[in-house]
Design a protein around this motif. Structure first.
Motif, mmCIF file in Angstrom:
data_model
loop_
_atom_site.group_PDB
_atom_site.id
_atom_site.type_symbol
_atom_site.label_atom_id
_atom_site.label_comp_id
_atom_site.label_asym_id
_atom_site.label_seq_id
_atom_site.Cartn_x
_atom_site.Cartn_y
_atom_site.Cartn_z
ATOM 1 N N ASP A 60 0.794 -1.242 0.000
ATOM 2 C CA ASP A 60 0.000 0.000 0.000
ATOM 3 C C ASP A 60 0.827 1.294 0.000
ATOM 4 N N GLN A 61 2.176 1.198 0.077
ATOM 5 C CA GLN A 61 2.968 2.442 0.116
ATOM 6 C C GLN A 61 2.705 3.281 -1.138
ATOM 7 N N ASP A 62 2.752 2.597 -2.288
ATOM 8 C CA ASP A 62 2.604 3.340 -3.532
ATOM 9 C C ASP A 62 1.169 3.833 -3.726
ATOM 10 N N ARG A 63 0.205 3.079 -3.198
ATOM 11 C CA ARG A 63 -1.206 3.523 -3.313
ATOM 12 C C ARG A 63 -1.424 4.796 -2.510
ATOM 13 N N VAL A 64 -0.826 4.858 -1.336
ATOM 14 C CA VAL A 64 -0.953 6.072 -0.522
ATOM 15 C C VAL A 64 -0.343 7.249 -1.287
ATOM 16 N N ALA A 65 0.833 7.011 -1.871
ATOM 17 C CA ALA A 65 1.484 8.081 -2.644
ATOM 18 C C ALA A 65 0.618 8.479 -3.842
ATOM 19 N N GLN A 66 -0.015 7.480 -4.482
ATOM 20 C CA GLN A 66 -0.886 7.793 -5.637
ATOM 21 C C GLN A 66 -2.120 8.594 -5.226
ATOM 22 N N PHE A 67 -2.727 8.223 -4.093
ATOM 23 C CA PHE A 67 -3.869 9.008 -3.597
ATOM 24 C C PHE A 67 -3.433 10.463 -3.416
ATOM 25 N N ALA A 68 -2.203 10.618 -2.876
ATOM 26 C CA ALA A 68 -1.710 11.980 -2.615
ATOM 27 C C ALA A 68 -1.517 12.756 -3.914
ATOM 28 N N GLU A 69 -1.157 12.025 -4.989
ATOM 29 C CA GLU A 69 -0.980 12.719 -6.279
ATOM 30 C C GLU A 69 -2.294 13.359 -6.721
ATOM 31 N N SER A 70 -3.423 12.656 -6.457
ATOM 32 C CA SER A 70 -4.683 13.167 -7.003
ATOM 33 C C SER A 70 -5.432 14.081 -6.038
ATOM 34 N N CYS A 71 -5.404 13.803 -4.725
ATOM 35 C CA CYS A 71 -6.164 14.702 -3.839
ATOM 36 C C CYS A 71 -5.378 15.085 -2.585
ATOM 37 N N ILE A 155 10.977 4.893 2.013
ATOM 38 C CA ILE A 155 10.118 5.845 2.754
ATOM 39 C C ILE A 155 10.699 7.257 2.642
ATOM 40 N N ARG A 156 12.028 7.342 2.757
ATOM 41 C CA ARG A 156 12.685 8.655 2.657
ATOM 42 C C ARG A 156 12.374 9.302 1.307
ATOM 43 N N GLY A 157 12.406 8.477 0.251
ATOM 44 C CA GLY A 157 12.099 8.976 -1.094
ATOM 45 C C GLY A 157 10.681 9.536 -1.162
ATOM 46 N N TYR A 158 9.719 8.796 -0.602
ATOM 47 C CA TYR A 158 8.330 9.278 -0.595
ATOM 48 C C TYR A 158 8.219 10.588 0.200
ATOM 49 N N LEU A 159 8.912 10.644 1.321
ATOM 50 C CA LEU A 159 8.815 11.853 2.166
ATOM 51 C C LEU A 159 9.384 13.063 1.419
ATOM 52 N N ARG A 160 10.435 12.833 0.643
ATOM 53 C CA ARG A 160 11.001 13.957 -0.133
ATOM 54 C C ARG A 160 10.014 14.426 -1.205
ATOM 55 N N GLN A 161 9.326 13.443 -1.819
ATOM 56 C CA GLN A 161 8.344 13.798 -2.865
ATOM 57 C C GLN A 161 7.127 14.503 -2.288
ATOM 58 N N VAL A 167 5.084 10.019 8.886
ATOM 59 C CA VAL A 167 5.583 8.645 8.947
ATOM 60 C C VAL A 167 4.556 7.809 9.725
ATOM 61 N N GLY A 168 4.066 6.726 9.126
ATOM 62 C CA GLY A 168 3.105 5.871 9.815
ATOM 63 C C GLY A 168 2.414 4.948 8.833
ATOM 64 N N LEU A 224 14.057 7.955 11.402
ATOM 65 C CA LEU A 224 13.866 8.553 10.075
ATOM 66 C C LEU A 224 12.944 9.777 10.177
ATOM 67 N N ALA A 225 11.871 9.637 10.966
ATOM 68 C CA ALA A 225 10.956 10.774 11.151
ATOM 69 C C ALA A 225 11.685 11.943 11.808
ATOM 70 N N GLY A 226 12.609 11.629 12.733
ATOM 71 C CA GLY A 226 13.407 12.688 13.361
ATOM 72 C C GLY A 226 14.304 13.362 12.335
ATOM 73 N N GLU A 227 14.979 12.519 11.547
ATOM 74 C CA GLU A 227 15.881 13.044 10.499
ATOM 75 C C GLU A 227 15.118 13.967 9.542
ATOM 76 N N MET A 228 13.914 13.561 9.155
ATOM 77 C CA MET A 228 13.129 14.325 8.177
ATOM 78 C C MET A 228 12.200 15.339 8.851
ATOM 79 N N GLN A 229 12.217 15.355 10.202
ATOM 80 C CA GLN A 229 11.346 16.263 10.966
ATOM 81 C C GLN A 229 9.877 16.132 10.562
ATOM 82 N N ARG A 230 9.398 14.886 10.567
ATOM 83 C CA ARG A 230 7.988 14.617 10.267
ATOM 84 C C ARG A 230 7.297 14.036 11.498
#
Ligand SMILES: [Zn+2]
Length: 412
Positions: A60-71, A155-161, A167-168, A224-230
Motif C-alpha cells: 500500500d505504500q505506492d497507493r498512498v502516494a498515488q492518492f496523494a498525487e490526485s487529492c 520511505i525517505r524517497g516518498y517523504l522527499r516527494q 511517517v506511519g 527517520l521521522a526525526g531526520e526528516m522532521q515529520r
C-alpha cells in the motif's frame, strides 16, 4: 463488521438532535482508505475537510502516494483547509505497521551479493518469529524479507516527494499473530476490491513477531521521522510500557530541562528579548548535544487504549516531542472499551486530542464515525459542539503542520 452499526447507535457520548458544525472543519487523524482503492472517488465529496491516510505494508505504500498525487494537500491547496464547502483533501503517511514487521530483515543477514537466499530467509524468520516455526512450509510461504536499509530509503524517497507527508503507521503489537497461509480453496473468499497483503478474514497462526524485532523496525522509522522532521502516527496494543520506553530511547539526551517557576520566567523573558521563534524556543530548552534529532517532533498515539499512567509519562514536561492522542469509534467506543475511553479523554490535555475513523474505506461511513467520535469527545470534555470542533481542528492543524491554527489563519 456488523457491530459497527451497534456501536454507532448505542455507544455513550451521542448528542441526539444536535447537528455537527461540519463547516468549521472536521479532520481525520488516521484512516486506511487505500485498503479499498475503489472508494478513492468518494473522498472529494466527504464532509470531512481532510484525512491523514496511512500506509502499512509493501502493497500500500505506492497507493498512498498515488492518492496523494490526485487529492493530496499542496502548498496551493492548504488555504482550502480552512474554508467551508471545500473538497476533502488528504495527507499521506508512509511507513510499516508492526503486523508486517516480520517482512523486514536486518541488512546483516544478506548474502555477499546483497541478496536474499532461501537459507537466509529461513534464518531470518526463525530468529524473529515466536515460537520458532518448525513448519518450513509456513516459512517458505512467507514473502522474501526486505532489507531494512532499502525500506528506509523507499520511505525517505516518498517523504522527499511529499513535503507534508507523515511517517506511519508504525508501532508495537504484542497480541497480533501472523495469519495462516491462503489455501487454494480460500481464494474465492478474497475480496477483489481490497488491496492485497491484509488479513481478509484469514485464520491466525500461533506465531507472533518477537518484540525485539518489532522494536528495531519501529526505532529505525522513528529515527527517520526525526531526520526528516515529520510527525508520526503510532499503533500500540498490549505493549504500552515497552512502546513508551522505545520512543523515549529516541530522545535520550534531548530531554527538556524542567525549570522552577522563577527560572522559567527568567528564561521566557530572555527568549522574548531575543524574539526567538517557536522552534528556537524548543532548542533553547533542550539540554542535550546539538547533533541531528533522532526523535519525531510530533507523535500521535492512535486509537490510544493504554492506561492513564502511561499517558502521564508522555505528558511529562521533560518530553521534548509534542504528544497527541487520537480516538476512534472502532477501537475506543466498543461496549468493552467505551467507559475507560471517556476517562482517558478527560485526562488528555485539551490541545492534544485528535479524532480518527481508522476505517478501511472512504465515504459516508467514515464521516459518520468521525461525527460520533467528535460528539463523544465533546460530551466527555463538557464542550459545546462548536467549541469542540474548533479545538479539534486546531489540534489537527498543529499536529499535521506544527503551526498553531491562529498562525495558519494569518497565513491563509
Ligand atoms: Zn490504523
Amino acid at each position: 463488521m456488523p457491530w459497527i452499526h451497534d456501536v454507532l447507535n448505542s455507544a455513550p457520548g451521542d448528542i441526539p438532535g444536535q447537528t455537527l458544525p461540519w463547516h468549521l472543519g472536521v479532520f481525520d487523524a488516521h484512516c486506511h482508505p487505500t485498503d479499498t482503492p475503489s472508494c478513492q472517488g468518494k473522498i472529494p465529496q466527504m464532509k470531512a475537510r481532510a484525512l491523514i491516510i496511512m500506509a502499512t505494508r509493501g502493497e500500500d505504500q505506492d497507493r498512498v502516494a498515488q492518492f496523494a498525487e490526485s487529492c493530496g494537500v499542496t502548498q496551493i491547496s492548504i488555504p482550502r483547509l480552512m474554508k467551508p464547502d471545500s473538497h476533502c483533501q488528504i495527507i499521506p503517511s508512509l511507513g510499516w505497521h508492526p503486523w508486517f514487521s516480520h517482512q523486514i530483515c536486518d541488512d546483516s543477514i544478506l548474502g555477499s551479493e546483497g541478496t536474499i537466499t532461501q537459507s537466509n530467509k529461513l534464518i531470518h524468520y526463525r530468529s524473529i518469529i515466536s515460537p520458532p516455526p518448525e513448519d518450513h512450509e509456513f516459512v517458505r510461504s512467507l514473502p522474501d524479507p526486505r532489507p531494512l536499509s532499502r525500506l528506509l530509503d523507499q520511505i525517505r524517497g516518498y517523504l522527499r516527494q511529499h513535503p507534508y507527508a507523515l511517517v506511519g503507521e508504525i508501532g508495537l503489537d504484542r497480541s497480533f499473530r501472523l495469519p495462516e497461509n491462503w489455501l487454494p480453496n480460500n481464494h474465492t473468499e478474497r475480496h477483489p476490491d481490497m488491496t492485497p497483503g491484509g488479513r481478509e478474514g484469514r485464520r491466525l497462526s500461533p506465531f507472533k513477531v518477537r518484540i525485539e524485532h518489532q522494536k528495531k523496525i519501529l526505532k529505525a522509522q522513528l529515527n527517520l521521522a526525526g531526520e526528516m522532521q515529520r510527525a508520526v502516527s503510532v499503533h500500540g496494543v498490549a505493549a504500552h510500557g515497552v512502546l513508551f520506553e522505545t520512543i523515549r530511547d529516541t530522545w535520550k539526551g534531548f530531554e527538556r530541562e524542567v525549570l522552577s517557576r522563577k527560572a522559567r520566567k527568567q528564561r521566557e523573558s530572555a527568549i522574548k528579548a531575543h524574539a526567538g521563534d517557536e522552534e528556537d524556543e524548543g532548542r533553547v530548552l533542550q539540554s542535550g548535544p546539538s547533533t541531528s534529532l533522532l526523535y519525531p517532533p510530533r507523535i500521535c498515539l492512535h486509537s490510544y487504549s493504554g492506561p492513564p499512567d502511561t499517558l502521564r509519562q508522555y505528558f511529562q514536561p521533560s518530553v521534548p516531542a509534542e504528544i497527541f492522542c487520537s480516538f476512534s469509534v472502532l477501537v475506543n467506543l466498543k461496549p468493552s472499551t467505551a467507559a475507560k475511553t471517556i476517562e482517558v479523554i478527560k485526562a488528555v490535555p485539551d490541545d492534544k486530542i485528535l479524532v480518527e475513523s481508522d476505517l478501511h474505506c472512504a465515504g459516508e461511513h467514515m464521516d459518520e464515525l468521525l461525527e460520533r467520535m467528535v460528539k463523544c469527545v465533546c460530551t466527555a470534555k463538557g464542550w459545546s459542539l462548536e467549541k469542540g470542533v474548533k479545538q479539534l481542528a486546531s489540534n489537527w492543524l498543529r499536529f499535521t503542520f506544527r503551526r498553531k491554527s491562529e498562525e495558519l489563519h494569518k497565513i491563509l
